[in-house]
Design an enzyme around this catalytic site. Structure first.
Site, PDB file in Angstrom:
ATOM      1  CG  HIS A 557      -3.704 -28.329 -80.794  1.00 13.45           C
ATOM      2  ND1 HIS A 557      -3.721 -28.995 -82.000  1.00 13.45           N
ATOM      3  CD2 HIS A 557      -2.817 -27.313 -80.944  1.00 13.45           C
ATOM      4  CE1 HIS A 557      -2.868 -28.403 -82.836  1.00 13.45           C
ATOM      5  NE2 HIS A 557      -2.321 -27.376 -82.216  1.00 13.45           N
ATOM      6  CD  GLU A 558      -2.257 -24.380 -78.186  1.00 14.94           C
ATOM      7  OE1 GLU A 558      -1.010 -24.421 -78.106  1.00 14.94           O
ATOM      8  OE2 GLU A 558      -2.856 -23.990 -79.202  1.00 14.94           O
ATOM      9  CG  HIS A 561       2.157 -27.352 -79.472  1.00 15.47           C
ATOM     10  ND1 HIS A 561       2.865 -27.848 -80.540  1.00 15.47           N
ATOM     11  CD2 HIS A 561       1.065 -26.739 -80.009  1.00 15.47           C
ATOM     12  CE1 HIS A 561       2.244 -27.557 -81.667  1.00 15.47           C
ATOM     13  NE2 HIS A 561       1.146 -26.885 -81.375  1.00 15.47           N
ATOM     14  CG  HIS A 564       7.266 -32.013 -79.015  1.00 12.00           C
ATOM     15  ND1 HIS A 564       7.096 -31.588 -80.318  1.00 12.00           N
ATOM     16  CD2 HIS A 564       8.361 -32.822 -79.048  1.00 12.00           C
ATOM     17  CE1 HIS A 564       8.034 -32.119 -81.084  1.00 12.00           C
ATOM     18  NE2 HIS A 564       8.818 -32.867 -80.338  1.00 12.00           N
TER      19      HIS A 564
END
Length: 773
Positions: A557-558, A561, A564
């Site tokens: 999940h991290e 980010h 991105h």
């Protein structure tokens, strides 16, 4: 506007708001999933991939630290001691004030007016570059003096940002720019989008109101911050214990804990005092056959004092007053203006569609719980399932991989991530040496993010092991944003006699960030992010860190980010990477979790494998997942109700609103004497946007099933995601990005029907963990 998520003093786990000058049930049902039977080939692990295993699994033996070179934090030569950070903040303040003055004088020259948007973005980046660094230091640095210096730098520059947020002069200059068609024509689409973001944020700061009303806006904003701080303190305040009779604990499933509790009661000859949230409370909720102790703990866990309720309702009222002051019907209307949802009505359409889809599954699960309760109590008819029955009749299962896996070490997971990114984007992770003084702790490892065509495109500093005085939880910090720098026109900046050394100090800090990339015009400031987690530290006795499955999910999940931030390389920092709409920013990170549903992707954790034979596998569905999802939808509805115009009604009662919503749209009846809303901390950080995580889950689920599920390592699909979504950061309308990615032009308008359509998409991800940001 200029008040960045860096100024999110009150709730670091809240979704990062994109400020502009900002910081910066019967037996468990088993389903069989068909997993195609063809062989899929994938790229072998590279030497750099294999080095990642040693880097994280044997950090003491790695050669990631340079014993010769020395520098300061993040490679800035001057940041070698706490005082240097304070000096940098002061130098940045001087230079920011001069740049502000340059912008204010822009009306004297058309050439300067053309540069206003660029200079506003430079001003934002100049401040955020230090604020974001200071935010990281104060959350991660182990030394008190560094933390104090970071706090000082942070507060100094945030105070100046607050001045810029309501600066009438800056607003008037931007107004001139956007009112001149000949200047607007010179702006690229990205520059124009950046200008509009600044404009909207200025308007949200009551910039065009008369002085008395602007002062009222400032006063209301201060009240909201103060009440928000009190609300979060109250939300984290332990609730009083409840009294449990030992006789009510007979037959506990956890016999060891049960015996200890009963012995304690006999020894003290008193009822047990059980604190909500304690291990004893959790055990009783999951394993006490008697209903009464579970009921008492549930009520105690969701209790509030009148003062705690009063603080929340005052916060909601002040927010509503602020919204009405600047001409909006409610705080929700004000907040949603620049989000994908646009209006509270559109959010309602989305939540209604999501409820309509989820309700049948949730009711089916609830019926199974009722059958279990009926059998347990030998009742003639189905009983009502109460809120305190949930964990007893359907104990939460920890997340698990879709296929059996050997223990996954931290290094193995990073190797898998690097291999996945190379398949999808032609990008990999490479261990890099860090100079003495470059990191804030020996645990921190530096990774280069390497594009096969452009070379290094950014850096990730991984601070992954738990230690004292380190911020808890998992988080992604954007310490430096991407932006183009060769067209800054620093030569046109103003100077001030006697401040030359400070100006040079700030310029030197920025110069370290700049790089010229192969095959791309211009000089760019490359992104730098930090990942913070609190995994167990490897040791000689225990060996490398082995991650639980939920920790693997968290890391993916991290890293969603982080990538991105790496791939969202724009010319303006205000729209780079994760600088995008609140209800869009979680899409890449949630999508990353979906890749862990694929055995093909999981095979990347095996360094010696280049093929995966996918066969039929079993997936055990959590029968209560739909109940939990429905409960989260209900919380999103509560958030909308609390931020509607009704918050200004003199008779507004947050507990009555909560009870009414539970009794009219909930699955289980409202429990009298409870007031969970005072512990719903996201009401502050996510005010009027709590729907965002559900919204991005729905989109991510559909993107996975329609784009990636069939062939998750296909390069063309990864490039499609990169080209249509990730590379644009917040520079394009999110609806346009989703529409292009999904090849669904009907979504492009982002209207009520588009919101309704997303609400209909089944949330198929069994991987999401609520509250991870």
């Amino acid at each position: 506007m200029l008040g960045r998520a860096a100024c999110k003093v009150l709730h670091r786990h809240a979704l990062k708001n994109p400020y502009r000058f900002r910081g910066c049930l019967v037996a468990q049902k088993e389903t069989t999933r068909q997993l195609a039977t063809h062989v899929q080939h994938h790229l072998p692990a590279s030497a750099d991939d294999r080095l990642l295993v040693d880097l994280f699994d044997q950090p003491g033996a790695s050669t990631s630290k340079s014993s010769f070179a020395s520098t300061g934090l993040f490679g800035h030569p001057t940041l070698t001691h706490p005082g240097a950070l304070i000096s940098l903040a002061e130098a940045t303040l001087v230079r920011a004030q001069l740049l502000t003055e340059r912008i204010l004088r822009a009306r004297e020259s058309r050439d300067e007016l053309v540069k206003v948007v660029k200079n506003l973005d430079r001003l934002s980046d100049m401040l955020c570059g230090v604020i974001d660094l200071a935010e990281l230091v104060r959350n991660a640095h182990p030394e008190r003096l560094w933390m104090e210096a970071a706090n000082h730098a942070y507060e100094t520059l945030c105070e100046f940002m607050n001045v810029l947020n309501t600066h009438v002069g800056l607003y008037e200059v931007l107004k001139v720019v956007l009112s001149d068609p000949s200047i607007v024509k010179t702006l690229s689409p990205e520059a124009y989008q950046t200008a509009l973001i600044f404009w909207r944020d200025f308007e949200k700061s009551a910039i065009d109101l008369p002085p008395a009303e602007r002062q009222k806006f400032v006063s209301l904003s201060s009240d909201i911050l103060s009440l928000g701080r009190q609300f979060l303190e109250n939300a984290n305040t332990p609730r009083p214990p409840t009294s449990i009779k030992a006789s009510h604990l007979a037959g506990l499933k956890d016999q060891g804990m049960g015996v200890r509790l009963q012995l304690q009661a006999r020894f003290t000859k008193k009822d047990l005092q059980v604190y909500p949230g304690s291990l004893q409370a959790q055990m009783i909720m999951r394993s006490a056959p008697e209903e009464e102790p579970r009921r008492r703990i549930y009520i105690a866990s969701n209790s509030s004092t009148p003062e705690q309720i009063s603080v929340l309702e005052a916060l909601l009222r002040k927010r509503a007053e602020l919204a009405q002051l600047i001409g909006r019907p409610s705080f929700a209307h004000l907040t949603l203006d620049d989000k994908m949802a646009k209006t509270p009505e559109n959010v309602s359409n989305f939540l209604d569609a999501l409820m309509d889809h989820t309700r049948p599954f949730a009711r089916r699960a609830l019926h199974t719980l009722a059958q279990r309760k009926q059998a347990h109590h030998n009742l003639p008819s189905l009983p009502v399932v109460q809120a305190w029955d949930r964990d007893f009749y359907c104990p939460p299962d920890p997340p698990a991989p879709p296929i059996p896996l050997p223990p996954l070490t931290l290094g193995t997971v990073f190797m898998g991530l690097s291999r996945l990114f190379r398949h999808l984007y032609g990008v990999s992770l490479r261990p890099a040496k860090s100079a003495s003084g470059e990191t804030w702790h020996a645990d921190v490892q530096k990774l280069e993010v390497v594009d096969e065509n452009q070379g290094i495109i950014g850096w990730i500093y991984a601070d992954l092991f738990a230690r004292r005085n380190k911020a808890s939880g998992a988080a992604h910090y954007t310490v430096r944003c991407s932006r183009r720098a060769d067209d800054d026109d620093e030569a046109g900046d103003l100077t001030l006699e006697g401040e030359g050394h400070r100006i040079q100090e700030s310029q030197a800090f920025e110069s370290v960030k700049r790089h010229r990339l192969p095959n791309q015009d211009g000089v760019y400031q490359l992104p730098l992010v930090v990942l913070l987690t609190e995994f167990a530290r490897p040791s000689i006795s225990r060996g490398p860190t082995v991650l639980e499955w939920y920790e693997v999910l968290t890391l993916f999940h991290e890293m969603g980010h982080a990538m991105h931030s790496m791939l969202g390389r724009t010319e303006y920092q205000n729209v780079s990477g994760t600088r995008c709409a609140t209800d869009f920013v979680e899409l890449p990170s949630i999508l990353m979790e979906h890749f862990l549903n694929s055995p093909t992707v999981l095979s990347l954790f095996d360094a010696d494998s280049t093929t995966t034979l996918r066969a039929t596998g079993n997936n055990h569905a959590d029968p209560c997942h739909s109940i939990d999802t429905y409960s989260q939808i209900l919380l999103a509805a509560v958030d909308q109700r609390y931020h509607s115009p009704s918050a200004l009604d003199p008779s507004f009662d947050s507990t009555a609103e909560l009870a009414n919503l539970h009794n009219t749209r909930g699955l289980m009846p409202y429990v009298p004497e409870t007031s969970f809303q005072t512990q719903f901390g996201h009401l502050f950080g996510y005010g009027a946007t709590y729907y965002s995580y559900l919204f991005d889950r729905a989109i991510a689920s559909r993107v996975w099933s329609k784009v990636f599920a069939e062939n998750p390592l296909d390069r063309s699909r990864g490039e499609r995601l990169r080209g249509e979504v990730l590379m644009h950061g917040g520079a394009r309308d999110p609806w346009h990005m989703v529409s292009a990615l999904m090849k669904m032009p009907e979504l492009e308008s982002g209207d009520a029907e588009a919101m309704r359509e997303v609400g209909k998409w089944r949330i198929e991800d069994e991987v999401g963990i609520s509250g991870r940001h």
